[in-house]
Design a protein around this motif. Structure first.
Motif, PDB file in Angstrom:
ATOM      1  N   UNK A  19       1.735   1.384  -2.485  1.00 38.75           N
ATOM      2  CA  UNK A  19       2.757   2.046  -1.662  1.00 38.75           C
ATOM      3  C   UNK A  19       2.915   3.532  -1.977  1.00 38.75           C
ATOM      4  N   UNK A  20       2.837   3.896  -3.262  1.00 37.10           N
ATOM      5  CA  UNK A  20       2.985   5.317  -3.589  1.00 37.10           C
ATOM      6  C   UNK A  20       1.810   6.133  -3.053  1.00 37.10           C
ATOM      7  N   UNK A  21       0.630   5.547  -3.071  1.00 36.56           N
ATOM      8  CA  UNK A  21      -0.555   6.224  -2.505  1.00 36.56           C
ATOM      9  C   UNK A  21      -0.396   6.334  -0.991  1.00 36.56           C
ATOM     10  N   UNK A  22       0.071   5.279  -0.351  1.00 31.83           N
ATOM     11  CA  UNK A  22       0.242   5.288   1.103  1.00 31.83           C
ATOM     12  C   UNK A  22       1.294   6.325   1.519  1.00 31.83           C
ATOM     13  N   UNK A  23       2.411   6.391   0.790  1.00 29.12           N
ATOM     14  CA  UNK A  23       3.443   7.371   1.134  1.00 29.12           C
ATOM     15  C   UNK A  23       2.937   8.785   0.888  1.00 29.12           C
ATOM     16  N   UNK A  24       2.133   8.970  -0.140  1.00 34.84           N
ATOM     17  CA  UNK A  24       1.539  10.282  -0.402  1.00 34.84           C
ATOM     18  C   UNK A  24       0.604  10.678   0.736  1.00 34.84           C
ATOM     19  N   UNK A  25      -0.216   9.724   1.177  1.00 36.46           N
ATOM     20  CA  UNK A  25      -1.124   9.988   2.303  1.00 36.46           C
ATOM     21  C   UNK A  25      -0.322  10.298   3.571  1.00 36.46           C
TER      22      UNK A  25
END
Length: 168
Positions: free
Chosen positions: A33-39
């Protein structure tokens, strides 16, 4: 020759494993989720930057179009004024002259409205209302309203005289 064939097979087998592993990773929806929100944040910022650039470009193009149209209109106005005055047919007025004419008309309308509140206008309006009231009171004998009609005609004639005198 034999060594070359065995090496090609191992490269092919290794490439298949890598491809399968990569395709499995791509197919799995397990993006943290943190990677997805960063993207998502990165993509949003890129979109905002691009939108801002496009808006600036659009504004620049709009300004250029307005300048070009203004120049074209001024050129056309100059050409028309030159053509008309040279031929002697008529005269095309410039924008400033037209604005002056509009201002003069506005002043005349204001004078008219100020005169409308004059006593003679009020009297004519009252006599007009008296004629209407007389006709309403005497629907079958309208000839009985001759006096009110004559008074109204006289007040209108007086207003016409004053208007003609004001034009002189």
């Amino acid at each position: 020759m034999g060594a070359g064939q065995s090496k090609a097979e191992s490269d092919e087998h290794f490439s298949e494993e890598v491809v399968n592993n990569l395709s499995d990773n791509l197919a799995s929806p397990d993006t943290p989720p943190e990677r997805q929100s960063s993207l998502d944040a990165h993509i949003r910022s890129r979109i905002q930057v691009e939108l801002a650039r496009l808006r600036e470009e659009e504004e620049h193009v709009r300004e250029e179009i307005e300048r070009a149209l203004e120049k074209e209109n001024l050129d056309r106005e100059r050409d028309m004024a030159g053509d008309e005055t040279d031929s002697g047919v008529g005269q095309v007025k410039s924008t400033t002259a037209l604005l002056g004419d509009v201002d003069e008309l506005r002043k005349q309308v204001e004078r008219f409205h100020s005169k409308k509140d004059d006593d003679d206008f009020v009297a004519a309006r009252l006599k007009s209302e008296a004629v209407v009231q007389c006709y309403k009171n005497n629907p079958s004998t309208t000839l009985d309203c001759w006096k009110q009609v004559d008074e109204f005609k006289a007040s209108v004639a007086h207003l016409e005289e004053r208007y003609v005198e004001s034009l002189r």
